[in-house]
Design a protein around this motif. Structure first.
Motif, PDB file in Angstrom:
ATOM      1  N   ALA A  39       0.824  -1.200   0.000  1.00 24.76           N
ATOM      2  CA  ALA A  39       0.000   0.000   0.000  1.00 24.76           C
ATOM      3  C   ALA A  39       0.861   1.253   0.000  1.00 24.76           C
ATOM      4  CB  ALA A  39      -0.920   0.008   1.219  1.00 24.76           C
ATOM      5  N   THR A  40       0.309   2.335  -0.553  1.00 27.14           N
ATOM      6  CA  THR A  40       0.960   3.632  -0.441  1.00 27.14           C
ATOM      7  C   THR A  40       0.081   4.568   0.356  1.00 27.14           C
ATOM      8  OG1 THR A  40       0.043   4.860  -2.335  1.00 27.14           O
ATOM      9  CG2 THR A  40       1.807   3.263  -2.799  1.00 27.14           C
ATOM     10  N   SER A  54       1.034  -0.747   8.663  1.00 28.67           N
ATOM     11  CA  SER A  54       2.030  -1.806   8.855  1.00 28.67           C
ATOM     12  C   SER A  54       1.568  -2.821   9.892  1.00 28.67           C
ATOM     13  CB  SER A  54       3.374  -1.203   9.270  1.00 28.67           C
ATOM     14  OG  SER A  54       3.880  -0.349   8.263  1.00 28.67           O
ATOM     15  N   ALA A  55       0.868  -2.326  10.923  1.00 28.02           N
ATOM     16  CA  ALA A  55       0.379  -3.214  11.975  1.00 28.02           C
ATOM     17  C   ALA A  55      -0.644  -4.217  11.449  1.00 28.02           C
ATOM     18  CB  ALA A  55      -0.227  -2.390  13.114  1.00 28.02           C
ATOM     19  N   LYS A  56      -1.267  -3.894  10.318  1.00 22.46           N
ATOM     20  CA  LYS A  56      -2.233  -4.809   9.708  1.00 22.46           C
ATOM     21  C   LYS A  56      -1.557  -5.828   8.787  1.00 22.46           C
ATOM     22  CE  LYS A  56      -5.973  -1.418   9.893  1.00 22.46           C
ATOM     23  NZ  LYS A  56      -6.941  -0.600   9.128  1.00 22.46           N
ATOM     24  N   GLY A  57      -0.240  -5.730   8.714  1.00 22.94           N
ATOM     25  CA  GLY A  57       0.494  -6.687   7.897  1.00 22.94           C
ATOM     26  C   GLY A  57       0.758  -6.227   6.484  1.00 22.94           C
ATOM     27  N   TYR A  58       0.460  -4.948   6.173  1.00 26.60           N
ATOM     28  CA  TYR A  58       0.688  -4.436   4.841  1.00 26.60           C
ATOM     29  C   TYR A  58       2.132  -3.928   4.709  1.00 26.60           C
ATOM     30  CZ  TYR A  58      -4.437  -4.020   5.292  1.00 26.60           C
ATOM     31  OH  TYR A  58      -5.763  -4.242   5.552  1.00 26.60           O
ATOM     32  N   HIS A  59       2.643  -3.970   3.497  1.00 28.46           N
ATOM     33  CA  HIS A  59       3.942  -3.365   3.191  1.00 28.46           C
ATOM     34  C   HIS A  59       3.664  -1.949   2.702  1.00 28.46           C
ATOM     35  CE1 HIS A  59       5.619  -7.472   3.343  1.00 28.46           C
ATOM     36  NE2 HIS A  59       4.528  -7.823   2.665  1.00 28.46           N
ATOM     37  N   VAL A  60       4.166  -0.951   3.396  1.00 28.05           N
ATOM     38  CA  VAL A  60       3.730   0.426   3.178  1.00 28.05           C
ATOM     39  C   VAL A  60       4.862   1.284   2.613  1.00 28.05           C
ATOM     40  CG1 VAL A  60       2.600   2.426   4.206  1.00 28.05           C
ATOM     41  CG2 VAL A  60       2.174   0.145   5.149  1.00 28.05           C
ATOM     42  N   THR A  61       4.515   2.067   1.607  1.00 27.17           N
ATOM     43  CA  THR A  61       5.422   3.057   1.032  1.00 27.17           C
ATOM     44  C   THR A  61       4.783   4.430   1.164  1.00 27.17           C
ATOM     45  OG1 THR A  61       6.293   1.478  -0.588  1.00 27.17           O
ATOM     46  CG2 THR A  61       6.601   3.823  -1.064  1.00 27.17           C
ATOM     47  N   GLN A  62       5.527   5.386   1.691  1.00 24.18           N
ATOM     48  CA  GLN A  62       5.018   6.760   1.771  1.00 24.18           C
ATOM     49  C   GLN A  62       5.402   7.503   0.496  1.00 24.18           C
ATOM     50  OE1 GLN A  62       6.461   9.130   5.042  1.00 24.18           O
ATOM     51  NE2 GLN A  62       5.113  10.858   4.567  1.00 24.18           N
ATOM     52  N   VAL A  63       4.404   8.005  -0.199  1.00 24.74           N
ATOM     53  CA  VAL A  63       4.659   8.738  -1.437  1.00 24.74           C
ATOM     54  C   VAL A  63       3.479   9.658  -1.708  1.00 24.74           C
ATOM     55  CG1 VAL A  63       3.623   6.919  -2.870  1.00 24.74           C
ATOM     56  CG2 VAL A  63       5.268   8.519  -3.894  1.00 24.74           C
ATOM     57  N   SER A  64       3.751  10.805  -2.285  1.00 26.90           N
ATOM     58  CA  SER A  64       2.681  11.714  -2.698  1.00 26.90           C
ATOM     59  C   SER A  64       2.843  12.021  -4.177  1.00 26.90           C
ATOM     60  CB  SER A  64       2.714  13.010  -1.881  1.00 26.90           C
ATOM     61  OG  SER A  64       3.943  13.691  -2.068  1.00 26.90           O
ATOM     62  N   MET A 111       8.604  -2.251  -5.841  1.00 21.26           N
ATOM     63  CA  MET A 111       7.806  -3.482  -5.802  1.00 21.26           C
ATOM     64  C   MET A 111       6.956  -3.690  -7.048  1.00 21.26           C
ATOM     65  SD  MET A 111       8.350  -5.504  -3.406  1.00 21.26           S
ATOM     66  CE  MET A 111       6.979  -6.506  -3.974  1.00 21.26           C
ATOM     67  N   ALA A 112       6.785  -2.658  -7.858  1.00 21.53           N
ATOM     68  CA  ALA A 112       5.833  -2.728  -8.972  1.00 21.53           C
ATOM     69  C   ALA A 112       6.021  -3.967  -9.866  1.00 21.53           C
ATOM     70  CB  ALA A 112       5.894  -1.443  -9.794  1.00 21.53           C
ATOM     71  N   PRO A 113       7.247  -4.316 -10.251  1.00 21.41           N
ATOM     72  CA  PRO A 113       7.400  -5.476 -11.148  1.00 21.41           C
ATOM     73  C   PRO A 113       6.929  -6.796 -10.542  1.00 21.41           C
ATOM     74  CG  PRO A 113       9.392  -4.124 -11.142  1.00 21.41           C
ATOM     75  CD  PRO A 113       8.540  -3.635 -10.014  1.00 21.41           C
ATOM     76  N   GLU A 114       6.820  -6.858  -9.207  1.00 23.85           N
ATOM     77  CA  GLU A 114       6.417  -8.100  -8.550  1.00 23.85           C
ATOM     78  C   GLU A 114       4.911  -8.186  -8.306  1.00 23.85           C
ATOM     79  OE1 GLU A 114       8.751  -9.215  -5.153  1.00 23.85           O
ATOM     80  OE2 GLU A 114      10.459  -7.999  -5.816  1.00 23.85           O
ATOM     81  N   LEU A 115       4.179  -7.112  -8.567  1.00 21.54           N
ATOM     82  CA  LEU A 115       2.751  -7.067  -8.249  1.00 21.54           C
ATOM     83  C   LEU A 115       1.916  -7.711  -9.349  1.00 21.54           C
ATOM     84  CD1 LEU A 115       2.553  -3.401  -6.897  1.00 21.54           C
ATOM     85  CD2 LEU A 115       2.746  -5.509  -5.563  1.00 21.54           C
ATOM     86  N   ASP A 116       0.905  -8.464  -8.935  1.00 20.66           N
ATOM     87  CA  ASP A 116      -0.023  -9.076  -9.889  1.00 20.66           C
ATOM     88  C   ASP A 116      -1.090  -8.096 -10.347  1.00 20.66           C
ATOM     89  OD1 ASP A 116       0.752 -12.082  -9.871  1.00 20.66           O
ATOM     90  OD2 ASP A 116       0.717 -11.523  -7.754  1.00 20.66           O
TER      91      ASP A 116
END
Length: 257
Positions: free
Chosen positions: A28-29, A40-50, A65-70
């Motif tokens: 998630a961003t 993050s506490a919910k188990g998500y991998h988080v990126t901060q971006v605007s 991570m984009a190339p690995e996303l379905d």
């Protein structure tokens, strides 16, 4: 486990993430540093971006991570306050730079605001995506993007009775967030591509009917059938979709009945 990217994990994005988190690994961003810990506490991998809407960023980094996303689900708006006629080109270009050369499935959360404020029933064919600036700018990079035109977002504390509402006789085009999540879930399983759907509850009461129902009050007025309405018929037919919340008068009920 497949990987899903959710760009813009705000109110809607968080609901989608929660729905999918048992089946997919969530990336998630968020624009907010304060939300990183909660997500993050919910188990998500988080990126901060605007994604600035006033300038094209020279420092925008591609999402590692984009190339690995379905699949990638975009909930960031690309139009100004008057709807799809004022595209935020800079914001869109910044997001496209962030996605880089992404090759997977893409979902764009658009709006039924793309349709004119005219008293008729609108279908997807009334406004092709190529004619909507805020949709076509994404479609030009991702031709097989799935575009979901969302009606007014409701559910949880987002209920008409909680707001100061005018024009009580107007018909509504609303959608419960739970049904949006179910649409996305089903399209992911179907590996849908190049779809444009109106995601809107099939029943269109007026505002006063909804408010009275949510306050457990009777509605004594005449039921109007004239107004601007958005049809979900294509979604129902092609996706064999059954709404959990088909009637906005009962969005406050948790049973979905």
């Amino acid at each position: 486990m497949k990987k899903i990217g959710i760009i813009g994990c705000g109110w809607l994005g968080s609901h989608i993430a929660e729905k999918l988190s048992g089946q997919y690994e969530i990336f998630a961003t968020t624009t907010s540093e304060s939300k990183i810990e909660d997500l993050s506490a919910k188990g998500y991998h988080v990126t901060q971006v605007s994604f600035p809407d006033d300038d094209i960023s020279e420092t925008m980094q591609e999402w590692a991570m984009a190339p690995e996303l379905d699949a990638v689900i975009i909930t960031v708006p690309f139009s100004g306050i008057r709807g799809a006629e004022i595209p935020l080109h800079e914001r869109a270009q910044n997001l496209l730079a962030f996605l880089g050369d992404y090759k997977g499935q893409v979902y764009l959360m658009s709006s039924t605001g793309v349709y004119p404020n005219t008293e008729k029933e609108f279908t997807e064919e009334d406004r092709p995506a190529d004619e909507v600036p805020s949709e076509s700018i994404i479609k030009s990079r991702f031709p097989e993007v799935n575009i979901l035109r969302l009606a007014g977002l409701m559910g949880d504390q987002r209920l008409l009775k909680n707001y100061n509402i005018s024009n009580l006789d107007l018909l509504v085009n609303h959608i419960h967030y739970a049904d949006i999540c179910s649409v996305v879930e089903k399209m992911l399983k179907n590996q849908s591509q190049s779809k444009v759907y109106n995601v809107v509850a099939p029943v269109h009461p007026n505002k006063e009917e909804i408010i009275n129902a949510q306050k457990d009050l009777p509605y004594l007025g005449d039921r109007t059938t004239q107004g601007r309405t958005i049809s979900p018929s294509k979604l129902i037919s092609e996706l064999d979709f059954e709404f959990q919340y088909p009637d906005p008068r009962y969005f406050h009920l948790t049973t979905g009945s």
